[in-house]
Scaffold this motif. Structure first.
Motif, PDB file in Angstrom:
ATOM      1  N   GLU A  57      50.116  67.402 -14.620  1.00  9.69           N
ATOM      2  CA  GLU A  57      49.016  66.598 -14.439  1.00  9.69           C
ATOM      3  C   GLU A  57      47.740  66.916 -14.321  1.00  9.69           C
ATOM      4  O   GLU A  57      46.904  66.389 -15.157  1.00  9.69           O
ATOM      5  CB  GLU A  57      49.496  65.640 -13.042  1.00  9.69           C
ATOM      6  CG  GLU A  57      48.512  64.377 -12.715  1.00  9.69           C
ATOM      7  CD  GLU A  57      48.835  63.696 -11.563  1.00  9.69           C
ATOM      8  OE1 GLU A  57      47.824  63.314 -11.158  1.00  9.69           O
ATOM      9  OE2 GLU A  57      50.152  63.808 -11.144  1.00  9.69           O
TER      10      GLU A  57
ATOM     11  N   ALA B  84      46.673  68.507 -17.507  1.00 12.36           N
ATOM     12  CA  ALA B  84      46.345  67.642 -18.594  1.00 12.36           C
ATOM     13  C   ALA B  84      44.986  66.689 -18.479  1.00 12.36           C
ATOM     14  O   ALA B  84      44.258  66.581 -19.436  1.00 12.36           O
ATOM     15  CB  ALA B  84      47.521  66.355 -18.864  1.00 12.36           C
ATOM     16  N   ARG B  85      44.911  66.341 -17.247  1.00 10.14           N
ATOM     17  CA  ARG B  85      43.649  65.760 -16.808  1.00 10.14           C
ATOM     18  C   ARG B  85      42.390  66.694 -17.259  1.00 10.14           C
ATOM     19  O   ARG B  85      41.498  66.333 -17.757  1.00 10.14           O
ATOM     20  CB  ARG B  85      43.582  65.289 -15.447  1.00 10.14           C
ATOM     21  CG  ARG B  85      42.174  64.598 -15.045  1.00 10.14           C
ATOM     22  CD  ARG B  85      42.310  64.136 -13.439  1.00 10.14           C
ATOM     23  NE  ARG B  85      42.349  65.118 -12.760  1.00 10.14           N
ATOM     24  CZ  ARG B  85      43.538  65.247 -11.822  1.00 10.14           C
ATOM     25  NH1 ARG B  85      44.140  64.463 -11.632  1.00 10.14           N
ATOM     26  NH2 ARG B  85      43.600  66.312 -11.085  1.00 10.14           N
TER      27      ARG B  85
ATOM     28  N   LEU C  80      41.912  67.002 -21.255  1.00 12.99           N
ATOM     29  CA  LEU C  80      41.500  65.813 -21.591  1.00 12.99           C
ATOM     30  C   LEU C  80      39.804  65.572 -21.521  1.00 12.99           C
ATOM     31  O   LEU C  80      39.085  65.129 -22.092  1.00 12.99           O
ATOM     32  CB  LEU C  80      42.053  64.457 -21.182  1.00 12.99           C
ATOM     33  CG  LEU C  80      43.489  64.356 -21.864  1.00 12.99           C
ATOM     34  CD1 LEU C  80      44.189  63.170 -21.341  1.00 12.99           C
ATOM     35  CD2 LEU C  80      43.317  63.879 -23.369  1.00 12.99           C
TER      36      LEU C  80
ATOM     37  N   ILE D 163      45.762  56.593 -17.533  1.00 14.95           N
ATOM     38  CA  ILE D 163      46.236  56.225 -19.023  1.00 14.95           C
ATOM     39  C   ILE D 163      47.871  56.880 -18.814  1.00 14.95           C
ATOM     40  O   ILE D 163      47.950  58.034 -18.236  1.00 14.95           O
ATOM     41  CB  ILE D 163      45.500  57.304 -19.895  1.00 14.95           C
ATOM     42  CG1 ILE D 163      44.157  56.651 -20.045  1.00 14.95           C
ATOM     43  CG2 ILE D 163      46.533  57.079 -21.437  1.00 14.95           C
ATOM     44  CD1 ILE D 163      43.324  57.495 -20.756  1.00 14.95           C
ATOM     45  N   GLN D 164      48.830  56.272 -19.068  1.00 17.35           N
ATOM     46  CA  GLN D 164      50.206  56.654 -19.012  1.00 17.35           C
ATOM     47  C   GLN D 164      50.440  57.696 -20.399  1.00 17.35           C
ATOM     48  O   GLN D 164      50.085  57.414 -21.294  1.00 17.35           O
ATOM     49  CB  GLN D 164      51.156  55.369 -19.258  1.00 17.35           C
ATOM     50  CG  GLN D 164      51.232  54.644 -17.905  1.00 17.35           C
ATOM     51  CD  GLN D 164      51.945  55.197 -17.053  1.00 17.35           C
ATOM     52  OE1 GLN D 164      52.325  56.637 -17.026  1.00 17.35           O
ATOM     53  NE2 GLN D 164      52.004  54.706 -15.848  1.00 17.35           N
ATOM     54  N   THR D 165      50.947  58.855 -20.016  1.00 16.94           N
ATOM     55  CA  THR D 165      51.125  59.690 -20.992  1.00 16.94           C
ATOM     56  C   THR D 165      52.917  60.264 -20.711  1.00 16.94           C
ATOM     57  O   THR D 165      53.418  59.702 -19.684  1.00 16.94           O
ATOM     58  CB  THR D 165      50.362  61.180 -20.644  1.00 16.94           C
ATOM     59  OG1 THR D 165      50.773  61.797 -19.310  1.00 16.94           O
ATOM     60  CG2 THR D 165      48.920  60.905 -20.930  1.00 16.94           C
TER      61      THR D 165
ATOM     62  N   LYS E  97      48.195  53.655 -22.715  1.00 18.32           N
ATOM     63  CA  LYS E  97      49.371  54.431 -22.936  1.00 18.32           C
ATOM     64  C   LYS E  97      48.870  55.375 -24.034  1.00 18.32           C
ATOM     65  O   LYS E  97      48.264  55.013 -24.965  1.00 18.32           O
ATOM     66  CB  LYS E  97      50.680  53.616 -23.500  1.00 18.32           C
ATOM     67  CG  LYS E  97      51.209  53.061 -22.304  1.00 18.32           C
ATOM     68  CD  LYS E  97      52.660  52.429 -22.724  1.00 18.32           C
ATOM     69  CE  LYS E  97      52.465  51.029 -23.192  1.00 18.32           C
ATOM     70  NZ  LYS E  97      53.774  50.458 -23.403  1.00 18.32           N
ATOM     71  N   ALA E  98      49.411  56.640 -23.956  1.00 17.67           N
ATOM     72  CA  ALA E  98      49.384  57.540 -25.056  1.00 17.67           C
ATOM     73  C   ALA E  98      50.078  57.103 -26.269  1.00 17.67           C
ATOM     74  O   ALA E  98      50.954  56.137 -25.974  1.00 17.67           O
ATOM     75  CB  ALA E  98      49.792  58.900 -24.564  1.00 17.67           C
TER      76      ALA E  98
END
Length: 107
Positions: free
Chosen positions: A21, A24-25, A28, A66-68, A101-102
């Protein structure tokens, strides 16, 4: 054959969360920041009469999740403003408007 050769790793769960988590944040955010700097370079010659930059960074858009594939990732997308009256819009290719969502999750 009765000997157990499995090895326990101390702190394994904490490391996995950190890499998913939070990692990834941060990844991005760095990519969006790189997109913004490329966008701002395109307008660096656009100036006001007094020599100041006409296109400037102006805070962030609303924070959104954002859902990944690894779970929800909270994102802050920077915002850009034009001070000379000519509209300018910076759209991130990685985090387009209204993305919840991704793309990998949709397929």
């Amino acid at each position: 054959m009765d000997k157990n050769t499995a090895v326990e790793f101390a702190g394994r769960q904490e490391a996995a969360d950190l890499l998913t988590e939070r990692g990834a944040r941060e990844l991005l955010q760095q990519a969006v920041k790189a997109e913004l700097s490329t966008f701002m370079e395109a307008f660096q010659d656009r100036r006001l009469d007094d020599g100041r930059a006409a296109v400037v960074r102006n805070g962030h858009l609303s924070v959104r999740d954002i859902q990944t594939g690894i779970g929800p990732v909270t994102m802050k997308v920077p915002k850009v403003r034009s001070k000379d009256g000519k509209p300018v819009t910076c759209r991130s290719a990685l985090v387009p408007p209204y993305l919840c969502k991704a793309r990998a999750l949709e397929s």
